[in-house]
Design a protein around this motif. Structure first.
Motif, mmCIF file in Angstrom:
data_model
loop_
_atom_site.group_PDB
_atom_site.id
_atom_site.type_symbol
_atom_site.label_atom_id
_atom_site.label_comp_id
_atom_site.label_asym_id
_atom_site.label_seq_id
_atom_site.Cartn_x
_atom_site.Cartn_y
_atom_site.Cartn_z
ATOM 1 N N THR A 195 0.755 -1.149 -0.003
ATOM 2 C CA THR A 195 -0.026 0.069 0.142
ATOM 3 C C THR A 195 0.831 1.254 -0.148
ATOM 4 O O THR A 195 1.674 1.563 0.961
ATOM 5 C CB THR A 195 -0.901 0.023 1.252
ATOM 6 N N ALA A 248 -8.736 3.760 -2.230
ATOM 7 C CA ALA A 248 -7.386 3.376 -2.856
ATOM 8 C C ALA A 248 -7.800 2.980 -4.187
ATOM 9 O O ALA A 248 -8.977 2.593 -4.749
ATOM 10 C CB ALA A 248 -6.733 2.412 -2.373
ATOM 11 N N ARG A 278 -1.195 -0.881 -4.636
ATOM 12 C CA ARG A 278 -2.506 -0.160 -4.123
ATOM 13 C C ARG A 278 -2.117 1.238 -3.525
ATOM 14 O O ARG A 278 -1.098 1.510 -2.811
ATOM 15 C CB ARG A 278 -2.872 -0.761 -2.728
#
Length: 392
Positions: free
Chosen positions: A230, A313, A367
């Motif tokens: 992420t 996201a 992400r």
């Protein structure tokens, strides 16, 4: 059960605030197993001094709160002493080091010096390559020093805990993570998620016009499964500003006691100095809001609150890092053309880009966090958690 985390960091001003935010969590929310240090804003030895100073201040702060009948706070820290490991002191490639020394926590020979909040230098031997701790020597009260290199400690923690139980929060240059992934990629993949503060997609860089400070060359290593990565680029973190007014309002109640809060006094020194420096940089420019961007604390706040929703996201972004360009080194490039090759789940994912774009088949799958909860409310909640007061 609390979420177990490793925090890889280069403290640094907003790194220290991120660490304070993590350690101020309740013991039910978070368990910080390891704080691994890397060079970054400053050299790694200065990072270590800043971190040890933070633990020293937190010890004073908890005693102060107890004496004044206030909630002691920092349940995460009280319940579990994190291990502190020293890691990389230079980049993987020669000539790549860039420092942001103006974001030091302590500024020698300047008004930023805080000797009464700086521990004695006797702590340095605890981290020596050759163990020097005596059997009967007392360890620090709120952290555990180790002589092992940070990347090996990262692998040890991942190895000794169940698969998908550890989140790595990477707040500095990614050298320690790269070394860990290179030494034992399959153990590195045991991480539940790697949350990275770094990169810039649709906004200017902060070191070069196109490059962000923490972004490093990825390792071209074939792995057996997907790394759950992420990314918090500058696009989302820059907007979360700690203004002078919000900071002053948060710490003012703690400074008005007959004996002021050690934590409020200590952070006031370097936060005010940093905001003043930022104002100097943008002097003469018409900018409505000037403050300290809470890049690193936002990553910690995400880990603390992602179960509550409010985060958005873009999934499976194909993000590559330019490593050879004269003017574009460190630039994040995103393939927005859509999928050209259907994913083959049986095929290993190559983390890196050596050669033509489609060398990776369907590319990286990152992400990219693009939106979080209300900005002002987020900053206020961070301040409340750290100081136990309301922030505006």
């Amino acid at each position: 059960m609390p979420q177990k985390v490793i925090i890889d960091t280069d403290p640094g001003v907003d790194d220290v605030l991120a660490l304070l935010l993590a350690l101020s969590a309740s013991e039910e929310e978070l368990q910080v197993l390891l704080i691994s240090l890397t060079f970054g804003n400053i050299d790694v030895e200065s990072c270590l001094l800043n971190l040890v100073s933070m633990f020293h201040v937190l010890e004073l702060e908890q005693k102060w709160r107890l004496e004044n009948g206030l909630p002691i706070g920092f349940g995460c820290l009280s319940a579990h002493k994190p291990i502190v490991a020293v890691g990389a002191d230079r980049p993987l490639e020669e000539g790549g080091a860039i420092r942001g020394d103006y974001f030091r926590t302590f500024c020698p020979n300047s008004p930023c010096v805080a000797p009464h909040f700086t521990p004695e230098q006797t702590w340095k031997h605890m981290f020596a390559t050759t163990p020097m701790l005596k059997e009967d020597e007392e360890h620090p009260p709120n952290f555990k020093p180790t002589n092992n290199p940070a990347h090996q400690e990262i692998l040890r923690v991942l190895r000794e805990n169940p698969v998908d139980s550890i989140i790595i929060i990477a707040l500095g240059p990614l050298t320690n993570l790269a070394l860990a992934a290179e030494e034992d990629p399959e153990t590195f993949l045991r991480a539940k998620e790697v949350v990275v503060m770094g990169g810039n997609i649709g906004t200017p860089g902060n070191v070069t016009p196109l490059g962000e400070f923490n972004t490093l060359k990825p390792i071209p290593e074939t792995l057996s499964c997907r790394l759950n990565l992420t990314m918090f680029p500058l696009d989302i973190t820059r907007a979360h500003l700690l203004t002078q007014e919000a900071f002053t309002n948060a710490i003012a109640p703690l400074l008005n006691y007959p004996s002021p809060s050690p934590l409020a006094q200590w952070t006031e020194i370097f936060v005010n100095a940093t905001i003043a420096h930022i104002k100097e940089i943008f002097a003469g420019e018409k900018i409505e809001d000037i403050g300290l961007s809470l890049h690193d604390p936002l990553c910690v706040y995400y880990v603390l609150t992602q179960k509550h929703g409010g985060w958005e996201a873009l999934e499976d972004r194909d993000v590559r890092i330019e490593t050879r360009g004269q003017w574009t080194r460190g630039m994040c490039i995103v393939d927005s053309r859509g999928k050209r090759v259907e994913p083959d789940v049986a095929r290993p994912v190559l983390l890196g880009d050596e050669g033509v774009w489609l060398h990776c088949g369907f590319g990286n799958r990152v992400r990219q966090m693009v939106k979080g909860p209300d900005k002002e409310g987020t900053v206020g909640e961070m301040l409340k958690r750290i100081y136990g007061t309301e922030g505006d």
